[in-house]
Write a protein that holds these residues in place. Structure first.
Motif, mmCIF file in Angstrom:
data_model
loop_
_atom_site.group_PDB
_atom_site.id
_atom_site.type_symbol
_atom_site.label_atom_id
_atom_site.label_comp_id
_atom_site.label_asym_id
_atom_site.label_seq_id
_atom_site.Cartn_x
_atom_site.Cartn_y
_atom_site.Cartn_z
ATOM 1 N N THR A 254 -23.005 -15.451 23.939
ATOM 2 C CA THR A 254 -23.300 -16.376 25.084
ATOM 3 C C THR A 254 -21.299 -16.447 24.245
ATOM 4 O O THR A 254 -21.013 -16.191 23.894
ATOM 5 N N PHE A 255 -20.516 -17.273 24.954
ATOM 6 C CA PHE A 255 -19.800 -18.065 24.978
ATOM 7 C C PHE A 255 -19.353 -18.456 23.665
ATOM 8 O O PHE A 255 -18.596 -17.845 22.232
ATOM 9 N N VAL A 256 -19.903 -19.131 23.589
ATOM 10 C CA VAL A 256 -20.538 -19.579 21.674
ATOM 11 C C VAL A 256 -20.116 -18.484 20.240
ATOM 12 O O VAL A 256 -19.798 -18.485 19.497
ATOM 13 N N SER A 257 -21.284 -17.695 20.476
ATOM 14 C CA SER A 257 -21.142 -16.363 19.473
ATOM 15 C C SER A 257 -20.395 -15.530 20.137
ATOM 16 O O SER A 257 -20.201 -15.190 18.388
ATOM 17 N N TRP A 258 -19.709 -15.589 20.518
ATOM 18 C CA TRP A 258 -18.699 -14.452 20.910
ATOM 19 C C TRP A 258 -17.368 -15.177 19.985
ATOM 20 O O TRP A 258 -16.950 -14.809 19.444
ATOM 21 N N LEU A 259 -17.177 -16.436 20.299
ATOM 22 C CA LEU A 259 -16.094 -17.149 19.418
ATOM 23 C C LEU A 259 -16.267 -16.898 18.325
ATOM 24 O O LEU A 259 -15.432 -16.996 17.410
ATOM 25 N N GLU A 260 -17.777 -17.328 17.355
ATOM 26 C CA GLU A 260 -18.215 -17.138 15.965
ATOM 27 C C GLU A 260 -17.854 -15.695 15.375
ATOM 28 O O GLU A 260 -17.320 -15.592 14.186
ATOM 29 N N LYS A 261 -18.100 -14.632 15.891
ATOM 30 C CA LYS A 261 -17.688 -13.227 16.149
ATOM 31 C C LYS A 261 -16.255 -13.384 15.729
ATOM 32 O O LYS A 261 -16.119 -12.781 14.809
ATOM 33 N N ARG A 262 -15.550 -13.869 16.024
ATOM 34 C CA ARG A 262 -13.967 -13.822 16.174
ATOM 35 C C ARG A 262 -13.383 -14.637 15.570
ATOM 36 O O ARG A 262 -12.109 -15.328 15.644
ATOM 37 N N ARG A 263 -14.427 -15.848 14.538
ATOM 38 C CA ARG A 263 -13.473 -17.105 14.551
ATOM 39 C C ARG A 263 -12.272 -16.929 13.721
ATOM 40 O O ARG A 263 -11.381 -17.171 13.216
ATOM 41 N N GLU A 264 -12.392 -16.043 13.151
ATOM 42 C CA GLU A 264 -11.158 -15.729 11.847
ATOM 43 C C GLU A 264 -10.138 -14.948 12.774
ATOM 44 O O GLU A 264 -8.853 -15.180 11.596
ATOM 45 N N THR A 265 -10.057 -14.975 14.138
ATOM 46 C CA THR A 265 -8.769 -14.195 14.885
ATOM 47 C C THR A 265 -8.935 -15.013 15.484
ATOM 48 O O THR A 265 -7.538 -14.733 15.776
ATOM 49 N N LEU A 266 -8.910 -15.614 15.844
ATOM 50 C CA LEU A 266 -8.316 -16.913 16.607
ATOM 51 C C LEU A 266 -7.521 -17.928 15.987
ATOM 52 O O LEU A 266 -7.460 -18.120 15.132
#
Length: 266
Positions: A254-266
């Protein structure tokens, strides 16, 4: 194992195709305008890189030599690459056929043939090139990537105004899962159907304003969420829901799970 040539293998989707193919033990060559330096995020040590230009044909034969399948992830978003996108695809397919490549797989966009937006028009033109190719082809139409929506939000956050388009929903998919669909098509058994088109979509349909709220919560970004109209061909395409195909939910990230995986680079 299969020998694959990934055209546009240094782009967002192409890098994922290369990584997944190498992880599965396949032999991979990468065709791009420029060879990325070793150690960079765009370079995989186990792949062979070739500089080439589909608009002229330079370097194509070397990259395609010995390949069983070519996976075309080229983007051509602006300017000359966009104008020559379909012609480049035809040139790539012609050299692939001469080299004995048995199948070509191309990344495209959902319902690109129903939009007047120039980028989508170029995608539809390349699809028509694939539909008349001499070798077997598969076109994978994907819904928009999670990263597209994230990019819109990030750009707005720089001025503390996060835009959401009125009347627009998205069914975004992760680049990783779009790449998996391309690789599956590349490796499937021969088909009696010479040319095929299939669509892969993300796991959920969300209003853009809900996606913005999730993005703010996960990234901690500040800014006012502002609902704005999106004019022109792209606005018409999105408001009509042509970017959605709920019955083709290929992805699970999902959009949320994708964001959470990339949290440190966003």
């Amino acid at each position: 194992m299969t020998t694959l040539c990934v055209a546009g293998g240094t782009g967002q989707a192409g890098r994922e195709v290369v990584r997944q193919a190498l992880d599965a033990g396949h032999t991979v060559s990468v065709l791009s305008r420029r060879v990325p330096p070793p150690g960079s995020a765009k370079h995989h040590d186990a792949a062979a890189y070739f500089a080439g230009d589909v608009t002229t044909g330079d370097g194509l034969a070397a990259a395609l030599a010995g390949a069983d399948v070519v996976i075309d992830c080229r983007e051509g978003r602006f300017g000359k690459p966009q104008k020559e996108f379909a012609d480049g695809g035809e040139r790539l397919l012609g050299v692939a056929h001469q080299a004995g490549v048995r199948r070509a797989v191309a990344l495209s966009i959902i319902n690109c043939d129903k939009s007047a937006h120039s980028y989508y028009v170029s995608k539809a033109a390349k699809e028509r090139v694939y539909a008349r190719a001499e070798l077997e082809t598969v076109v994978i139409r994907a819904t928009q990537f999670h990263s597209l929506v994230e990019m819109i939000f990030s750009a707005g956050a720089k001025i503390r105004l996060i835009p959401v388009f009125k009347g627009v929903r998205f069914q975004t998919i992760s680049p990783r899962e779009a790449a998996a669909a391309l690789l599956e098509a590349a490796l499937e058994p021969p088909s009696p159907e010479q040319h095929r088109v299939r669509t892969v979509g993300g796991p959920e349909v969300l209003a853009m304003k809900d996606m913005a709220a999730s993005w703010k919560a996960i990234t901690g970004a500040r800014g006012k969420v502002l609902e704005v109209p999106l004019p022109g061909a792209m606005g018409a395409y999105l408001r009509a829901g042509l970017n959605l195909m709920p019955e083709q939910r290929y992805g699970t990230e999902t959009f949320v799970s994708w964001l959470e995986k990339r949290r440190e680079t966003l």
